[in-house]
Design a protein around this motif. Structure first.
Motif, PDB file in Angstrom:
ATOM      1  N   LEU A 212       0.831  -1.210   0.000  1.00 53.92           N
ATOM      2  CA  LEU A 212       0.000   0.000   0.000  1.00 53.92           C
ATOM      3  C   LEU A 212       0.863   1.257   0.000  1.00 53.92           C
ATOM      4  CD1 LEU A 212      -2.754   1.430   0.275  1.00 53.92           C
ATOM      5  CD2 LEU A 212      -2.536   1.156   2.764  1.00 53.92           C
ATOM      6  N   LEU A 213       1.878   1.275   0.849  1.00 54.71           N
ATOM      7  CA  LEU A 213       2.764   2.434   0.924  1.00 54.71           C
ATOM      8  C   LEU A 213       3.516   2.642  -0.384  1.00 54.71           C
ATOM      9  CD1 LEU A 213       4.216   1.943   4.523  1.00 54.71           C
ATOM     10  CD2 LEU A 213       2.598   3.708   3.776  1.00 54.71           C
ATOM     11  N   MET A 214       3.936   1.546  -1.034  1.00 61.59           N
ATOM     12  CA  MET A 214       4.625   1.669  -2.312  1.00 61.59           C
ATOM     13  C   MET A 214       3.681   2.209  -3.379  1.00 61.59           C
ATOM     14  SD  MET A 214       7.389   1.457  -4.072  1.00 61.59           S
ATOM     15  CE  MET A 214       8.613   0.382  -3.313  1.00 61.59           C
ATOM     16  N   ARG A 215       2.438   1.738  -3.377  1.00 67.04           N
ATOM     17  CA  ARG A 215       1.466   2.216  -4.363  1.00 67.04           C
ATOM     18  C   ARG A 215       1.254   3.723  -4.218  1.00 67.04           C
ATOM     19  NH1 ARG A 215      -2.051  -1.085  -3.229  1.00 67.04           N
ATOM     20  NH2 ARG A 215      -1.648  -2.588  -4.903  1.00 67.04           N
ATOM     21  N   ARG A 216       1.110   4.181  -2.996  1.00 69.73           N
ATOM     22  CA  ARG A 216       0.915   5.624  -2.757  1.00 69.73           C
ATOM     23  C   ARG A 216       2.163   6.412  -3.160  1.00 69.73           C
ATOM     24  NH1 ARG A 216      -1.760   5.358   3.342  1.00 69.73           N
ATOM     25  NH2 ARG A 216      -3.873   4.712   2.706  1.00 69.73           N
ATOM     26  N   HIS A 217       3.321   5.858  -2.858  1.00 74.01           N
ATOM     27  CA  HIS A 217       4.595   6.502  -3.181  1.00 74.01           C
ATOM     28  C   HIS A 217       4.751   6.668  -4.696  1.00 74.01           C
ATOM     29  CE1 HIS A 217       8.886   7.369  -3.145  1.00 74.01           C
ATOM     30  NE2 HIS A 217       9.135   6.268  -3.841  1.00 74.01           N
ATOM     31  N   ILE A 218       4.443   5.618  -5.434  1.00 73.36           N
ATOM     32  CA  ILE A 218       4.586   5.670  -6.891  1.00 73.36           C
ATOM     33  C   ILE A 218       3.552   6.607  -7.511  1.00 73.36           C
ATOM     34  CG2 ILE A 218       4.339   4.295  -9.009  1.00 73.36           C
ATOM     35  CD1 ILE A 218       5.676   1.991  -7.490  1.00 73.36           C
ATOM     36  N   GLU A 219       2.339   6.603  -6.989  1.00 70.09           N
ATOM     37  CA  GLU A 219       1.311   7.493  -7.534  1.00 70.09           C
ATOM     38  C   GLU A 219       1.680   8.961  -7.304  1.00 70.09           C
ATOM     39  OE1 GLU A 219      -2.092   9.177  -9.221  1.00 70.09           O
ATOM     40  OE2 GLU A 219      -0.984   7.300  -9.538  1.00 70.09           O
ATOM     41  N   GLN A 220       2.202   9.264  -6.127  1.00 65.62           N
ATOM     42  CA  GLN A 220       2.633  10.643  -5.892  1.00 65.62           C
ATOM     43  C   GLN A 220       3.802  10.998  -6.793  1.00 65.62           C
ATOM     44  OE1 GLN A 220       0.914  12.809  -3.768  1.00 65.62           O
ATOM     45  NE2 GLN A 220       2.167  14.237  -4.977  1.00 65.62           N
ATOM     46  N   GLY A 221       4.668  10.030  -7.026  1.00 65.60           N
ATOM     47  CA  GLY A 221       5.774  10.251  -7.956  1.00 65.60           C
ATOM     48  C   GLY A 221       5.277  10.517  -9.358  1.00 65.60           C
ATOM     49  N   ARG A 222       4.258   9.769  -9.776  1.00 64.21           N
ATOM     50  CA  ARG A 222       3.684   9.972 -11.108  1.00 64.21           C
ATOM     51  C   ARG A 222       3.109  11.378 -11.245  1.00 64.21           C
ATOM     52  NH1 ARG A 222      -0.660  10.729 -13.578  1.00 64.21           N
ATOM     53  NH2 ARG A 222      -1.890  10.645 -11.645  1.00 64.21           N
ATOM     54  N   ILE A 223       2.373  11.814 -10.232  1.00 59.22           N
ATOM     55  CA  ILE A 223       1.747  13.145 -10.267  1.00 59.22           C
ATOM     56  C   ILE A 223       2.812  14.231 -10.379  1.00 59.22           C
ATOM     57  CG2 ILE A 223       0.449  14.818  -8.896  1.00 59.22           C
ATOM     58  CD1 ILE A 223      -1.121  12.396  -7.746  1.00 59.22           C
ATOM     59  N   ASN A 224       3.845  14.128  -9.557  1.00 56.46           N
ATOM     60  CA  ASN A 224       4.910  15.136  -9.564  1.00 56.46           C
ATOM     61  C   ASN A 224       5.731  15.103 -10.850  1.00 56.46           C
ATOM     62  OD1 ASN A 224       5.273  16.604  -6.744  1.00 56.46           O
ATOM     63  ND2 ASN A 224       4.621  14.524  -6.314  1.00 56.46           N
ATOM     64  N   THR A 225       5.982  13.906 -11.339  1.00 58.11           N
ATOM     65  CA  THR A 225       6.767  13.766 -12.560  1.00 58.11           C
ATOM     66  C   THR A 225       5.998  14.305 -13.757  1.00 58.11           C
ATOM     67  OG1 THR A 225       7.849  11.802 -11.651  1.00 58.11           O
ATOM     68  CG2 THR A 225       8.039  12.146 -14.019  1.00 58.11           C
TER      69      THR A 225
END
Length: 235
Positions: A212-225
């Motif tokens: 779950l934490l990895m999924r949230r981390h990657i999604e926030q990364g996608r938004i910022n990227t």
């Protein structure tokens, strides 16, 4: 006997040449790859095989081998009637990549929580500590590939060879290109805080929380990227 000696000599010569060529191709591969990921070879720019061979002081054979590998890693694309070019970064591809990355790295994280060895956990914690130290010292957030990459360590700890091959062999380098060239300046602080929580979940063997934490981390990364890539495209 003379014939056999000649054949043996030719075989040794071919073997030596092969080793030299492999070494040169690997070296050139690493240097060109880093130049592409860092943007020193701009996205969309034409690849001149002869010019690269001259730059690195080698023949075109090892250069061609390196370019073929980079094409397999999707850092170089061949355009009909145009030739080889550095891959361009697009919003659509970014979202496709991160969508796939989210599913696969979450799985890797869940498996890592189940399968990680003590040695692997200590290595993961060491990488995280080095990241935190580098950030506090003001160093840039460029993660080198391989052993010093946080995500790479988790992928290895998953223990799933097919998952490793898909992430490391097929997506890893192109993702690094997006991560490096489109990282928001404020992102590293939040990203490393995320990393710390993920490591804690893995160490606790809580696979559900780790995923779950990895999924949230990657999604926030996608938004910022995506936001940063759009800014770059309008500059």
């Amino acid at each position: 006997m003379e014939l056999n000696t000649s054949v043996a000599t030719d075989t040794r010569a071919e073997s030596i040449t092969s080793v030299v060529n492999i070494t040169l191709a690997d070296r050139v591969l690493g240097e060109i790859q880093t130049s592409i990921i860092k943007g020193e070879l701009p996205t969309g720019s034409k690849i001149n095989e002869q010019a690269l061979a001259r730059k690195y002081g080698i023949s075109r054979g090892p250069t061609r081998e390196a370019l073929q590998t980079l094409e397999q890693r999707r850092l170089i694309v061949r355009v009909p009637h145009v030739g080889a070019r550095v891959a361009e970064l697009t919003v659509d591809e970014l979202n496709d990549l991160y969508q796939l990355r989210s599913v696969l790295e979450c799985m890797a994280c869940e498996l890592a929580a189940q399968n990680i060895t003590q040695v692997q956990l200590e290595k993961l914690q060491q990488v995280l500590t080095e990241q935190e130290t580098a950030l506090s010292d003001g160093d840039s957030y460029f993660q080198e590939e391989g052993d010093v990459d946080f995500h790479y360590q988790i992928i290895l700890a998953s223990g799933n060879k097919h998952l490793q091959e898909t992430l490391v062999g097929g997506l890893y380098h192109l993702l690094r290109m997006y991560r490096y060239q489109c990282t928001n300046k404020s992102r590293p602080v939040k990203a490393i805080a995320d990393h710390r929580r993920i490591v804690e979940a893995i160490a606790s063997r809580d696979s559900e929380l780790a995923g779950l934490l990895m999924r949230r981390h990657i999604e926030q990364g996608r938004i910022n990227t995506e936001k940063r890539l759009k800014e770059l495209q309008t500059e």
